[in-house]
Design an enzyme around this catalytic site. Structure first.
Site, mmCIF file in Angstrom:
data_model
loop_
_atom_site.group_PDB
_atom_site.id
_atom_site.type_symbol
_atom_site.label_atom_id
_atom_site.label_comp_id
_atom_site.label_asym_id
_atom_site.label_seq_id
_atom_site.Cartn_x
_atom_site.Cartn_y
_atom_site.Cartn_z
ATOM 1 N N ILE A 174 -3.972 -52.718 91.069
ATOM 2 C CA ILE A 174 -3.836 -53.447 92.333
ATOM 3 C C ILE A 174 -4.973 -54.455 92.535
ATOM 4 C CG2 ILE A 174 -5.128 -51.916 93.914
ATOM 5 C CD1 ILE A 174 -1.578 -53.342 94.451
ATOM 6 N N HIS A 231 -7.024 -42.445 82.992
ATOM 7 C CA HIS A 231 -6.190 -43.640 82.882
ATOM 8 C C HIS A 231 -6.807 -44.620 81.898
ATOM 9 C CE1 HIS A 231 -8.951 -44.232 86.306
ATOM 10 N NE2 HIS A 231 -9.008 -45.504 85.941
ATOM 11 N N HIS A 243 -7.060 -48.631 80.970
ATOM 12 C CA HIS A 243 -6.875 -50.005 81.449
ATOM 13 C C HIS A 243 -6.407 -50.856 80.273
ATOM 14 C CE1 HIS A 243 -9.277 -49.872 85.324
ATOM 15 N NE2 HIS A 243 -9.826 -48.832 84.727
HETATM 16 P P1 AMP Z 1 -11.761 -46.650 87.446
HETATM 17 O O1 AMP Z 1 -11.477 -45.247 87.975
HETATM 18 O O2 AMP Z 1 -13.216 -47.005 87.565
HETATM 19 O O3 AMP Z 1 -11.215 -46.841 86.055
HETATM 20 O O4 AMP Z 1 -11.006 -47.675 88.386
HETATM 21 C C1 AMP Z 1 -9.776 -47.365 88.977
HETATM 22 C C2 AMP Z 1 -8.864 -48.565 88.946
HETATM 23 O O5 AMP Z 1 -7.710 -48.200 89.711
HETATM 24 C C3 AMP Z 1 -9.424 -49.847 89.603
HETATM 25 O O6 AMP Z 1 -9.316 -50.937 88.685
HETATM 26 C C4 AMP Z 1 -8.555 -50.049 90.851
HETATM 27 O O7 AMP Z 1 -8.301 -51.399 91.125
HETATM 28 C C5 AMP Z 1 -7.299 -49.295 90.479
HETATM 29 N N1 AMP Z 1 -6.565 -48.747 91.627
HETATM 30 C C6 AMP Z 1 -7.053 -47.995 92.641
HETATM 31 N N2 AMP Z 1 -6.087 -47.672 93.508
HETATM 32 C C7 AMP Z 1 -4.956 -48.227 93.030
HETATM 33 C C8 AMP Z 1 -3.595 -48.274 93.487
HETATM 34 N N3 AMP Z 1 -3.209 -47.660 94.608
HETATM 35 N N4 AMP Z 1 -2.681 -48.946 92.742
HETATM 36 C C9 AMP Z 1 -3.057 -49.579 91.600
HETATM 37 N N5 AMP Z 1 -4.319 -49.584 91.128
HETATM 38 C C10 AMP Z 1 -5.245 -48.929 91.830
#
Ligand code: AMP
Length: 133
Positions: free
Chosen positions: A30, A93, A95
């Site tokens: 997002i 997750h 990226h």
């Molecule tokens: P990290 O845990 O540091 O790998 O980062 C989490 C990633 O999840 C970030 O890039 C956020 O932009 C993304 N994120 C958080 N909430 C959402 C959501 N509701 N939908 C899509 N992406 C998300």
């Protein structure tokens, strides 16, 4: 209690879905580093990637490879960069980020502003790309 990414995979929280099977779910980040920046998760809620059981772990990468190919088919880029951070959301997750330079996958840089319509359009294209693999 389910975390935010489990709720996304279960459809309780909306997302720009890219693909899913019985074990994995992919959706647009997002707050993207680039148009097409996608997250791939196992549906099983485990915080740390390297705590996943072997099958789920290897399957996550196999699924991610397919998603990366679909992104590549839609988003012009040199290649798909891969990162695992996990400092913000405690659900493993991957990226997948379309990149041209190493700076394009620098998580400290400004994110790309996209409208809802742009998110929906790129998700649709990547989804179709995935189905056509
Ligand atoms: P990290 O845990 O540091 O790998 O980062 C989490 C990633 O999840 C970030 O890039 C956020 O932009 C993304 N994120 C958080 N909430 C959402 C959501 N509701 N939908 C899509 N992406 C998300």
């Amino acid at each position: 209690m389910s975390g935010i990414f489990s709720k996304i995979a279960q459809g309780q929280i909306p997302s720009y879905k890219i693909a899913e099977d019985d074990k994995y779910f992919a959706f647009l980040d997002i707050n993207p580093l680039a148009k097409g920046h996608t997250l791939v998760i196992p549906k099983q809620e485990v915080d740390y990637l390297f705590d996943l059981d072997e099958d789920t772990y290897t399957g996550l990468w196999t699924f991610s490879k397919k998603v990366a190919k679909a992104i590549e088919s839609v988003c012009p880029c040199e290649r798909i960069g891969v990162a695992v951070v996990g400092l913000e959301v405690p659900h493993a997750h991957v990226h997948l980020v379309p990149i041209n330079t190493v700076g394009d996958i620098d998580f400290s840089r400004n994110r790309v502003a996209m409208t809802k319509e742009e998110f929906a359009a790129v998700a649709k294209e990547i989804r179709l790309g995935f189905l056509n693999l």
